[in-house]
Design an enzyme around this catalytic site. Structure first.
Site, mmCIF file in Angstrom:
data_model
loop_
_atom_site.group_PDB
_atom_site.id
_atom_site.type_symbol
_atom_site.label_atom_id
_atom_site.label_comp_id
_atom_site.label_asym_id
_atom_site.label_seq_id
_atom_site.Cartn_x
_atom_site.Cartn_y
_atom_site.Cartn_z
ATOM 1 N N SER A 1 0.804 -1.228 0.000
ATOM 2 C CA SER A 1 0.000 0.000 0.000
ATOM 3 C C SER A 1 0.835 1.276 0.000
ATOM 4 C CB SER A 1 -0.950 0.014 1.198
ATOM 5 O OG SER A 1 -0.245 0.179 2.410
ATOM 6 N N LYS B 1 0.622 4.256 7.010
ATOM 7 C CA LYS B 1 0.186 5.067 5.870
ATOM 8 C C LYS B 1 0.878 6.426 5.949
ATOM 9 C CE LYS B 1 -2.985 1.943 4.815
ATOM 10 N NZ LYS B 1 -2.852 1.049 3.638
#
EC number: 3.4.21.89
Length: 328
Positions: A43, A121
Site C-alpha cells: 500500500s 500510511k
C-alpha cells in the site's frame, strides 16, 4: 563426581532472573522508543515495499501508556482485555505533520486501542485541514497538493504480443499472488498494474508496448471536500454527515452514546450537534489504488497514533542493498 545441588539451584534462579530482566528491558524499549515492524502489503509502494523491515519510532510523537497492561511482552495484539486503563501520551519531539509516514492502530477494529492491528500510511491532512480528491488529484485547503514522493496509480498496459518472463521482468510488469509475491506471467497481453506516472511514461516508450491507459476509480480517485475534525470543533449532525461522525461519537471518544432509529443519544439525551474531543488525521497509501485507508474507513484518532516510520532496514523478499537503512 559430587553434584552440588545448591549451586545448580542458585544458577537456575540466576538464569531465570536474568531472562526476566532482559525481557523487561526489551519490553520497555519497545514501549517507550520503538520497534521493528515488517510491512505486509504494497500500500505504500514505491516508497515502502511489501516485506520491508522498518523502524517505527515512538520518540517523535511520544509513546502512549498501555490501555491493556497485561499484554504478552513483544507480541503485539495478544493480551487480557478485561483490564482497561485510561491512557496518556508522553512528550515527543514533534507533532504529526503532512507527509509523515505514520504507524497507527487500525481504528475500525472492535477491541482495546493498543491491541488493534498496526497500519502504516502517509499523513496527507492534519486536524482542521479540508481535504478533497478530484480525478486522483489531492487538494488540501483548496490548494493542489504536489507530491514530494512518487505515488502509484492504476494503469492497464497492452502489449503487442505476449512477452517472455525476462521481458516482463525488464519492464517490471507483474502481478501479486496470494503470498504477496511478484509473478511474471509470460504470454499475457494485458496487465492491470499499480505504477507511478513516471514509470508509465517509461513503459509507453518501449516498442513492445501497444498502449498504457490510466484507470480512474470512483472510490479511490474522488472524495468530497471534508474538514478533518479538530479538537473543539462543533459539528451539526445531519443524515449526510452521519456516516462520517458516528464512529467518532460511538467508538473513538469516551461517550455513553447510542444510535437509535436515525438519532444519536448521549447519556439518554438526543443530540443534534457534537463537540469533538480529540484531534483526527487523514491517512493514505502512496499506492493509491491498492490501499485501504481514510478514503474508505474514515479518520485516525490522535490516541490511535503509534509512531513515525523512520528507517527501512532491509527486505529479505526483494533484497536490494541500495535500500538498506533508507531514511523515510
Amino acid at each position: 563426581m559430587k553434584i552440588n545441588a545448591e549451586k545448580i539451584q542458585k544458577e537456575g534462579k540466576s538464569t531465570v532472573k536474568d531472562f526476566f530482566q532482559v525481557l523487561i528491558m526489551v519490553s520497555l524499549f519497545s514501549w517507550l522508543i520503538g520497534w521493528r515492524s515488517v510491512v505486509p502489503t504494497s500500500s505504500l509502494e514505491p516508497t515502502i515495499q511489501a516485506g520491508d523491515h522498518i523502524i517505527i519510532s515512538k520518540l517523535n510523537y511520544g509513546a502512549i501508556t498501555p490501555a491493556t497492561p497485561l499484554q504478552l511482552p513483544l507480541i503485539h495484539g495478544y493480551g487480557l482485555d478485561w483490564i482497561s486503563l485510561p491512557t496518556f501520551r508522553l512528550p515527543g519531539f514533534s507533532e504529526v505533520e503532512k507527509g509523515d509516514i505514520v504507524g497507527f492502530f487500525y481504528p475500525p477494529e472492535d477491541m482495546p486501542v493498543d491491541l488493534k492491528t498496526i497500519y502504516l500510511k502517509r499523513c496527507v491532512a492534519t486536524p482542521g485541514d479540508t481535504i478533497q480528491i478530484k480525478n486522483a488529484d489531492v487538494y488540501i485547503n483548496g490548494q493542489l497538493m504536489f507530491d514530494d514522493v512518487e505515488t502509484q496509480h492504476q494503469f492497464e498496459v497492452f502489449t503487442e504480443n505476449g512477452l517472455s518472463k525476462k521481458k516482463l521482468e525488464q519492464l517490471d510488469l507483474y502481478h501479486y499472488d496470494h503470498n504477496n509475491d511478484k509473478t511474471y506471467p509470460s504470454g499475457q497481453r494485458n496487465f492491470i498494474v499499480h505504477i507511478s506516472e513516471q514509470k508509465a511514461e517509461v513503459i509507453r516508450k518501449d516498442p513492445h508496448i501497444k498502449k498504457v491507459k490510466s484507470i480512474v476509480s470512483r472510490e479511490a480517485d474522488f472524495y468530497p471536500a471534508t474538514r478533518v475534525p479538530k479538537k473543539g470543533d462543533i459539528v451539526k449532525l445531519t443524515p449526510k454527515n452521519r456516516q462520517l461522525y458516528l464512529p467518532i461519537i460511538l467508538k473513538y471518544e469516551d461517550n455513553n452514546a447510542k444510535f437509535v432509529e436515525g438519532k444519536v443519544f448521549i447519556d439518554g439525551k438526543e443530540i443534534k450537534e457534537y463537540e469533538v474531543q480529540q484531534d483526527y488525521f487523514f491517512m493514505m497509501g502512496d499506492n493509491r489504488h491498492n490501499s485501504l485507508d481514510s478514503r474508505f474507513w474514515g479518520f485516525v484518532p490522535e490516541d490511535h497514533i503509534y509512531g513515525k516510520g523512520t528507517i527501512v532496514l532491509f527486505n529479505l523478499k526483494e533484497f536490494d542493498s541500495s535500500r538498506m537503512f533508507k531514511s523515510l
